[in-house]
Design a protein around this motif. Structure first.
Motif, short mmCIF file in Angstrom:
data_model
loop_
_atom_site.label_atom_id
_atom_site.label_comp_id
_atom_site.label_asym_id
_atom_site.label_seq_id
_atom_site.Cartn_x
_atom_site.Cartn_y
_atom_site.Cartn_z
N PHE A 1 5.60 -50.95 67.54
CA PHE A 1 4.32 -52.10 68.41
C PHE A 1 5.36 -53.54 67.48
O PHE A 1 5.30 -53.86 68.06
CB PHE A 1 3.67 -51.63 67.46
N ILE A 2 5.34 -53.37 66.06
CA ILE A 2 5.53 -54.41 65.90
C ILE A 2 7.27 -55.39 66.07
O ILE A 2 7.39 -55.97 66.65
CB ILE A 2 6.28 -54.14 64.07
N HIS A 3 8.18 -53.97 65.74
CA HIS A 3 9.62 -54.29 65.99
C HIS A 3 9.89 -55.26 67.72
O HIS A 3 9.86 -56.03 67.82
CB HIS A 3 10.46 -53.06 66.06
N ILE B 1 4.01 -42.74 70.74
CA ILE B 1 5.59 -43.36 70.56
C ILE B 1 6.35 -43.22 72.22
O ILE B 1 6.81 -44.48 72.44
CB ILE B 1 6.70 -42.32 70.14
N PHE B 2 5.65 -42.86 73.16
CA PHE B 2 6.73 -43.23 74.33
C PHE B 2 5.56 -44.01 75.25
O PHE B 2 5.97 -44.36 76.46
CB PHE B 2 6.82 -41.79 75.17
N GLN B 3 4.88 -44.67 74.99
CA GLN B 3 3.79 -45.56 75.30
C GLN B 3 4.54 -46.96 76.35
O GLN B 3 4.60 -47.79 74.90
CB GLN B 3 2.38 -45.40 75.36
N ARG B 4 4.58 -47.74 77.77
CA ARG B 4 4.69 -48.87 77.51
C ARG B 4 3.62 -49.53 77.36
O ARG B 4 3.83 -50.73 76.75
CB ARG B 4 4.86 -48.81 79.23
N ASP B 5 2.26 -49.25 77.48
CA ASP B 5 1.38 -50.05 77.54
C ASP B 5 0.55 -50.48 76.20
O ASP B 5 0.55 -49.19 75.52
CB ASP B 5 0.56 -49.58 78.77
N VAL C 1 4.65 -43.61 61.98
CA VAL C 1 5.26 -44.74 61.32
C VAL C 1 6.08 -45.25 62.73
O VAL C 1 6.20 -46.47 62.86
CB VAL C 1 5.99 -43.56 60.38
N ALA C 2 7.05 -44.05 63.10
CA ALA C 2 7.73 -44.21 64.40
C ALA C 2 7.35 -45.54 65.24
O ALA C 2 7.15 -46.68 65.89
CB ALA C 2 7.94 -43.21 65.50
N TYR C 3 5.87 -45.03 65.56
CA TYR C 3 5.12 -45.54 66.22
C TYR C 3 4.55 -47.28 65.90
O TYR C 3 4.71 -48.27 67.11
CB TYR C 3 3.86 -45.35 67.44
N LEU D 1 10.39 -42.27 55.99
CA LEU D 1 11.91 -42.56 56.59
C LEU D 1 12.64 -41.64 57.36
O LEU D 1 12.84 -43.03 58.42
CB LEU D 1 12.79 -41.85 55.31
N GLY D 2 11.56 -41.05 58.08
CA GLY D 2 12.16 -40.27 59.04
C GLY D 2 11.31 -41.08 60.52
O GLY D 2 12.21 -40.63 61.22
N GLY D 3 10.48 -41.59 59.57
CA GLY D 3 9.59 -41.96 61.29
C GLY D 3 11.16 -43.10 61.82
O GLY D 3 10.87 -43.93 62.80
N ALA D 4 10.91 -44.23 60.72
CA ALA D 4 11.92 -45.09 60.48
C ALA D 4 12.86 -44.53 61.22
O ALA D 4 13.74 -45.14 62.56
CB ALA D 4 12.52 -46.12 59.93
N ALA D 5 14.12 -43.71 61.03
CA ALA D 5 15.29 -43.29 61.40
C ALA D 5 14.89 -42.71 63.09
O ALA D 5 15.13 -43.51 64.35
CB ALA D 5 15.59 -42.07 61.28
N LEU D 6 13.67 -42.05 63.42
CA LEU D 6 13.53 -42.02 64.99
C LEU D 6 13.25 -42.90 65.80
O LEU D 6 13.75 -42.78 66.93
CB LEU D 6 12.03 -41.28 64.33
N TYR D 7 12.36 -44.03 65.22
CA TYR D 7 12.23 -45.05 65.86
C TYR D 7 13.43 -45.53 65.98
O TYR D 7 13.87 -46.05 68.12
CB TYR D 7 11.22 -46.25 65.06
#
Lengths: 969, 111
Positions: free
Chosen positions: A433-435, A294-298, A427-429, A519-525
């Protein structure tokens, strides 16, 4: 399909790699990619056509005897599971080649890339197809090596070098552990054959060595698949070109670890240790990988950690030990390979078009790359496990297995929650990526400001893989179903459980978990969104605790600090202490065992002393002692004195009924003396200096060396005397004596042993001789003599001065005059010596002589011409091509050996018979004579090459820097 | 016979060992030559010493009358290889002398 085509399948990529490697120095760009693509496509087709041979649990085996004495055979084995994997390796390999064709830029050395890539494909196929675990570990190592080369492809880049080295170190250590583990398994089972190993699961699991073997094999598999705590090499390997990441770090190499776990699943799994070791690694990797991602910039960093996490998922499934979990694991391997490879390729396209992979710079790319964006979105959705895509199916199977109870423990009870949490992270990462990349405001500071869609065929691989994700996700039963079943059946056999690949299983607990994760992943992101847009690289807290740093710290400690400590404390670069240790150890090695076993030095009485022999050896011993005394300042005298020892040795051989040795010793003595004489020309005189022994420590040192020398000498004397006075037991000698004539066709047993019974040893020895001669030759090509000896030697200067002073004399007259008679004699001797050499050679099989002696004699014949007329004179008249002699010798020796294959005998079997020639009569002609001819030719070539190379130094002109100084000296 | 030969082997070994422990390259090369004589003679002697034994197979002679051919075969190749290694060492020695300006075995004088 015939089974031998398996060999073709394996050899094809390597052959392609070599073919492309031949283009390395050319600027060819299209040809390598066509070749690589052709090979990959052909391999894919070949694999596909094997499918009917592996259904219903059938196995294709191809076996060549390799080292049957050690139970090692070159076995290739293709079953359903291997087929599925081979298909992945070849088909994705083809797509990657196609992609790389457009990805690689004009400045990159294209042939090198494709050559390595194909070689890697070959190694990977080797891992998958091996039917022998030792063979498997060899290919396993090859994948490590080629992955090292591929990661370090842009070696001008420091990150690439570091990443490559780290990957090699980690996977190399793993590979080593794996080999040891396999040796243990082979010890337990009594065979290295994969089929035998797989069938002996119960024996292996109950053996006391099970745990060590398991741990070692797991280290191998977990390092390769980048599982915690060995995961950190994979993100660093992202410095590789993107096609490499797409191929190695998503679809193939990292899968080798889990492939192995599945492969050995029937043999190793199902125990408590397996569950804990594999489960712990898998679950921690699953969770940590997803969290870190989740926390990668690359972009590629995100995908790398996601890969780690998905591999953790597969490992976790395998740890459970239930057949259904194994099915899910195999299924997920395929699914992950498809969506992750396509995502890597999409990331590569983005990098290619915008010049960056930094997600804090990328934004709103949908308007520029709508098509690529759509493809990436579908693949990301598969990664997140969205329904109607392949990732969803295997993830549901995983959730279902997580809920089941397997080995009752905290780990097992916690698994459903961990699985859901990891699902939410993924789901969060995926959304990140997409967003961040495709939506939002247009990007502002891209290195390449005008991104556009890539060429048609660069997109094609991504399209095909995404298409596969969709097809498998929508109609699994019709697409992947039969292939998966074949694979599962080959691993699980009769244990194959019932499973359903349907998209809809009803509203059950796994589905609930999926929905919670979504849902959790989306909320987390969206909660983290603002933080992620600005934060440093890496996850909070953990970004300070980096596996890479720890790894480097350990590496520095072991390879630098400890090594230096050892070097300074117990090592030395000085030769004298080293040789002293050698001498003392050699002495103790002889002394201690004798002393401990109660050896009694009660020597038998001296008997039968021949006064002439005593006289001979008094000379010999005095020569040796005098040589030892004089070698420091009087080199020439020392050379003559060891010559004396050599002659005494030679006479001793003759005296004690070893004429062959006497002849050889005498001849070698001649060439050695000439050699050292030639060398002395380049060794400046040592002038007597003030005696260093004045200091006390130097005197002590000498005393110690003297003691060592005396101890070695006395010890050797006692040992030799004891051995020689013992009654000779029945030795192998009788075997040779009895068979030399009947089987070797010769009466000179020593020669028969050399060229027939132990011909292979002799072959090795002449090869060594050739290598040494070439080394001498090579070393002398760039020879720079000591400055003091560059000028003419003293004697020549005196002669020249005399010649110059006399008006009627030319330079060089003196030397010519006083060697006139000998040089004429030597010139006349040329044919005589050659005849003698031939004579020695021909009689060698029945009488003392032989290839070695004849060869040196022949060399002496050439040498005499050099001595008689000087280098220039000799070479004007005689062109000796020593390299050809060497080559001819080796070739004929090898060809004679190989010749016996044609008659169905092992290497170097000899044949002998008598041939009647007119005038000469009956001549023994054994095929060993041909072999001896090789020996002869090589000895001539090597000896002449060495001597000529040194002699030639005299006629070379050196750039004299310090010449005036020489005159003063 | 055995006594004299073993004494000779011992002296050659002692001289050789003494020389290879010396600091000058030429001493080492001479020492190695002496050591190789000693070792060759020792290996040869292991097969037992026989004077006036037939050198080649003859009809009607009992096997036990011949000398042991195995150590001889070993020594024969050792002699030739010994020449090659001496040559190699000599060239290294000369090159080292040219490069370092000293004939000390370590390439520089020890304090």
């Amino acid at each position: 399909m015939p089974e031998y085509l398996l060999l073709l399948l394996l050899v094809l990529p390597f052959a392609g790699s070599l073919a492309i490697a031949s283009l390395l120095r050319t600027a060819a760009r299209t040809l390598p990619s066509w070749l690589a693509g052709g090979v990959a496509l052909l391999a894919t087709i070949l694999t596909a056509s094997y499918y009917p041979s592996v259904t219903n649990g059938k196995v294709v085996r191809y076996e060549i005897a390799w080292l049957p004495e050690l139970g090692l055979n070159f076995t290739l084995r293709l079953d359903g599971f291997a087929w599925l994997f081979t298909m992945l390796v070849t088909a994705i390999g083809f797509l990657v080649v196609l992609y790389a064709r457009y990805y690689m830029s004009a400045e990159d050395p294209i042939p090198r890339f494709f050559s390595f890539l194909l070689a890697f494909m070959g190694a990977m196929l080797g891992v998958v197809l091996s039917g022998n675990i030792i063979l498997l570990s060899i290919f396993w190592e090859l994948t490590s090596i080629f992955s090292f080369l591929l990661i370090g492809y842009w070696y001008h880049n420091a990150n690439a070098r570091d990443g490559a080295r780290m990957a090699l170190t980690i996977t190399g250590i793993g590979g080593f552990c794996l080999l040891v583990g396999f040796l243990l398994i082979g010890h337990i089972v009594g065979s290295y054959d994969l089929d035998r190993v797989l069938a002996s699961g119960d024996i292996i699991r109950e053996h006391p060595l099970y745990l060590p073997a398991l741990v070692l094999i797991l280290i191998g598999a977990l390092t390769k698949s980048a599982q915690f705590p060995f995961h950190f090499w994979l993100p660093n390997a992202m410095a590789a070109p993107t096609p490499v990441s797409a191929y190695l770090h998503s679809a193939t190499m990292v899968k080798a670890g889990v492939f192995l776990l599945v492969r050995l699943w029937p043999a190793l799994s199902g125990t408590f240790e397996w569950f804990w070791l594999v489960g712990f690694a898998g679950i921690s990797t699953l969770l940590l990988g997803a969290y870190f991602a989740i926390f990668q910039r690359d972009l590629k960093g995100l995908l790398a950690y996601s890969t780690i996490s998905h591999l953790g998922l597969i490992t976790t499934l395998l740890s459970l030990g239930s057949p259904l979990a194994a099915v899910a694991a195999i299924f997920h391997m395929v699914n992950h390979a498809t969506f992750k490879a396509s995502l890597f390729m999409a990331a590569g396209i983005i990098d290619h078009e915008t010049g960056t992979r930094d997600m804090q710079k990328l934004s709103g790319l949908f308007r520029y790359l709508p098509y690529t964006a759509s493809l990436a979105m579908v693949a990301c959705a598969a990664m997140a496990g969205v329904p109607l895509l392949n990732g969803f199916l295997s993830k549901e199977m995983f959730f279902a297995e997580a809920v089941e109870t397997h080995a009752d423990s905290i780990l097992d009870q916690a698994l459903p929650y961990i699985a859901t949490l990891a699902g939410a992270f993924s789901v969060a990462y995926s959304i990140r990526f997409i967003h961040t990349v495709f939506f939002g405001p247009p990007p502002t500071d891209l290195p390449k400001p005008h991104p556009h869609e890539p060429p048609r065929w660069m997109r094609f691989p991504v399209e095909s893989l995404v298409f596969a994700c969709l097809i498998v996700g929508i109609v699994p039963g019709l697409s992947i179903g039969p292939f998966l079943h074949t694979a599962v059946l080959s691993v699980l056999g009769p244990e194959t459980p019932y499973y359903s690949l349907a998209v809809w299983h009803g509203f059950n607990l796994p589905l609930v978990m999926s929905i919670v994760a979504m849902l959790g992943g989306a909320a987390l992101y969206f909660a983290l969104h603002n933080y992620l847009a600005r934060c440093e690289d890496g996850p909070p807290i953990f970004r300070h605790l980096r596996g890479q740093r720890i790894f480097e710290r350990i590496l520095v400690t072991v390879s630098w600090k400890w090594a230096r400590w050892l070097e300074t404390n117990i090592g030395t670069r000085r030769l004298q202490p080293q040789l002293r240790i050698v001498a003392v150890v050699a002495f103790l090695a002889a002394f201690l065992p004798l002393h401990l076993s109660g050896f009694d030095a009660k020597l038998p009485p001296v008997r039968g002393v021949d006064p002439a022999f005593v006289m001979l050896w008094i000379i010999g011993m005095l020569s040796a002692l005098a040589a030892a005394f004089l070698a420091k300042y009087h080199r020439f005298a020392a050379l003559l004195l060891i010559g004396g020892s050599g002659i005494v040795t030679c006479v001793t051989f003759a005296w004690l009924s070893a004429p062959d040795l006497a002849i050889t010793q005498l001849l070698v003595e001649i060439v050695t003396t000439v050699l050292l004489l030639l060398g002395l020309r380049w060794l400046p005189k040592r002038l007597d200096k003030i005696d260093e022994s004045a200091t006390f420590s130097a005197r002590l040192r000498r005393l110690r060396d003297f003691a060592i020398a005396v101890a070695c000498g006395v010890g050797m004397s006692i040992l030799a005397y004891t051995v020689m006075t013992l009654p000779v037991p029945d030795t192998i000698a009788n075997f040779f004596l009895e068979r030399a004539y009947s089987e070797g066709g010769g009466r000179n047993v020593v020669n028969v042993i050399l060229v027939d019974f132990r011909g292979f040893d002799t072959m090795g020895e002449i090869a060594v001789l050739g290598i040494v001669a070439l080394t001498v030759f090579a070393l002398l090509r760039r020879f720079r003599p000591a400055t003091e000896s560059i000028g003419l030697p003293e004697q020549q200067r005196i002669q020249n001065a005399y010649d110059d002073a006399q008006p009627e004399r030319n330079k060089g007259d003196t030397v010519r005059d006083y060697l006139f008679v000998p040089s004429v004699v030597m010139q006349w001797l040329f044919p005589v010596v050659i005849t003698f050499a031939i004579y020695l050679f021909m009689r060698g099989h029945d009488l003392p002589g032989g290839g070695f002696a004849a060869g040196i004699t022949m060399a002496i014949a050439f040498l005499l011409q050099y001595l008689a007329g000087g280098t220039r004179w000799a070479e004007d008249r005689l062109r000796i091509l020593p390299l050809r002699w060497i080559a001819f010798g080796l070739l004929i020796a090898a060809a004679t050996g190989a010749g016996s294959w044609f008659f169905g005998y092992p290497f170097l079997t000899s044949h002998s018979q008598y041939l009647t020639l007119p005038l000469i009569g009956k001549v023994p002609t054994a095929s060993a004579l041909l072999f001896d001819l090789g020996v002869f030719s090589l000895v001539v070539g090597a000896t002449v090459l060495i001597l000529i190379a040194i002699a030639h130094q005299s006629i070379r002109t050196y750039r004299v820097k310090a010449a005036p100084k020489t005159e003063d000296a | 016979m055995e006594f004299i030969l073993s004494l000779g082997i011992g002296v050659m070994t002692g001289s050789g060992v003494w020389l290879i422990l010396r600091p000058r390259t030429y001493q080492v090369i001479i020492g190695l030559s002496l050591l190789s004589y000693a070792v060759n003679l020792f290996i040869f002697g292991v097969g037992g010493l026989k004077v006036n034994a037939p050198a080649v197979l003859q009809d009607g002679v009992d096997i036990s009358a011949y000398t042991d051919p195995v150590p001889q075969a070993l020594v024969l190749t050792a002699i030739v290889i010994g020449f090659a290694t001496t040559a190699l060492f000599l060239v290294v020695l000369l090159a080292a002398r040219g490069l370092t300006g000293t004939d000390h075995v370590d390439g520089r004088e020890q304090p």
